[in-house]
Design a protein around this motif. Sequence first.
Motif, PDB file in Angstrom:
ATOM      1  N   VAL A 207       0.892  -1.163  -0.195  1.00 12.05           N
ATOM      2  CA  VAL A 207      -0.049  -0.096   0.106  1.00 12.05           C
ATOM      3  C   VAL A 207       0.888   1.310  -0.004  1.00 12.05           C
ATOM      4  O   VAL A 207       1.679   1.554   0.820  1.00 12.05           O
ATOM      5  CB  VAL A 207      -0.869  -0.094   1.375  1.00 12.05           C
ATOM      6  N   TYR A 227      -1.616  -1.221  -3.977  1.00 11.65           N
ATOM      7  CA  TYR A 227      -2.468  -0.679  -3.842  1.00 11.65           C
ATOM      8  C   TYR A 227      -2.147   0.973  -3.557  1.00 11.65           C
ATOM      9  O   TYR A 227      -1.315   1.249  -2.823  1.00 11.65           O
ATOM     10  CB  TYR A 227      -3.160  -1.062  -2.710  1.00 11.65           C
ATOM     11  N   ARG A 246      -3.079   2.035 -13.814  1.00 11.63           N
ATOM     12  CA  ARG A 246      -4.225   1.246 -13.621  1.00 11.63           C
ATOM     13  C   ARG A 246      -4.822   0.687 -14.883  1.00 11.63           C
ATOM     14  O   ARG A 246      -5.286  -0.488 -14.876  1.00 11.63           O
ATOM     15  CB  ARG A 246      -5.327   2.301 -13.071  1.00 11.63           C
ATOM     16  N   ARG A 252      -4.201  -1.031  -8.051  1.00 11.79           N
ATOM     17  CA  ARG A 252      -5.336  -0.589  -8.017  1.00 11.79           C
ATOM     18  C   ARG A 252      -5.560   0.264  -6.757  1.00 11.79           C
ATOM     19  O   ARG A 252      -4.590   0.396  -6.063  1.00 11.79           O
ATOM     20  CB  ARG A 252      -6.045  -1.964  -7.536  1.00 11.79           C
ATOM     21  N   PHE A 254      -6.618   1.750  -3.192  1.00 11.91           N
ATOM     22  CA  PHE A 254      -6.871   1.090  -1.843  1.00 11.91           C
ATOM     23  C   PHE A 254      -8.302   1.700  -1.105  1.00 11.91           C
ATOM     24  O   PHE A 254      -8.211   2.913  -0.918  1.00 11.91           O
ATOM     25  CB  PHE A 254      -5.485   1.311  -0.938  1.00 11.91           C
ATOM     26  N   GLU A 258     -10.574  -4.466   0.747  1.00 16.86           N
ATOM     27  CA  GLU A 258      -9.987  -5.549   0.028  1.00 16.86           C
ATOM     28  C   GLU A 258      -9.898  -6.761   1.052  1.00 16.86           C
ATOM     29  O   GLU A 258      -9.536  -6.470   2.041  1.00 16.86           O
ATOM     30  CB  GLU A 258      -8.387  -5.026  -0.314  1.00 16.86           C
TER      31      GLU A 258
END
Length: 292
Positions: A207, A227, A246, A252, A254, A258
Amino acid sequence: MARETYEKDGPLLVVASGRDTISIASSIKRLASDNVFVVQIQHPRVHLNRFDLVITPRHDYYPLTPEGQEKIPQFLRRWITPCEPPDGHVVLTTGALHQIDSAALRSAASAWHEEFAPLPKPLVVVNVGGPTGCCRYGSDLAKQLTAHLLNVLVSCGSIRISFSMRTPEKVSKIIIKELGNNPKVHIWDGEEPNPHLGHLAWADAFVVTADSISLISEACSTGKPVYVVGAERCTWKFTDFHKSLRERGVVRPFTGSEDMSDSWSYPPLNDTAEAASRVHEALAERGWKLRP
């Protein structure tokens, strides 16, 4: 020096990076054009024919798009990005250049085995940068990030969080307050050794805050889930960078919903190796080659 050593040692390959090197590199090219091959890393913001090869992220050409031009005052447009489309001697990369490749990851996996191998899986690494002119945020993003991490904590085996030199104290304090005492969470204290390479090698997912193109590019070189948090707060060429990733299925957003045990993959970004290959090709076209 290039002229004096040419007959004995052959031509010089000059690789320059960053704003402070532009005038020097272009001067070397002008003064000894037959004896050097000059590669400029990052868009030099001057006419590109002053260099033999320019290697620059694709989003640096965002100002040439209609959307990008609308966001630049008319009198600044030529200064910010010369109105030259990329040609054969311009190499466009997806992200930032860096030293992370499969060999570096294998070495880091071995070096950090003792610390990271015993950690419960999946291991989620969180990299927090800091606001920039194109990605503005503060405590609001810190609160959003911690809330999302708390939501996904049940599907994480362990979480490792690192702050950068740019991370504002008000951001780090919120994250430490909300997550610092959680047994699943470890927050790096900034003391050496820096676990960054170990994180890249051992993480099952990342992340990353949207402000750091370098951190995102490095994470995307692993082929593991990445993310991004805060991309909606970015503007201008940062928007173009995140959109391109993307669309390629590399990152993707966050959202906090998820399941971090879900794994997905993609062809790892390999910008540095691909750029290096283009340097070899360009030298070969001139009849030169790098010594082993």
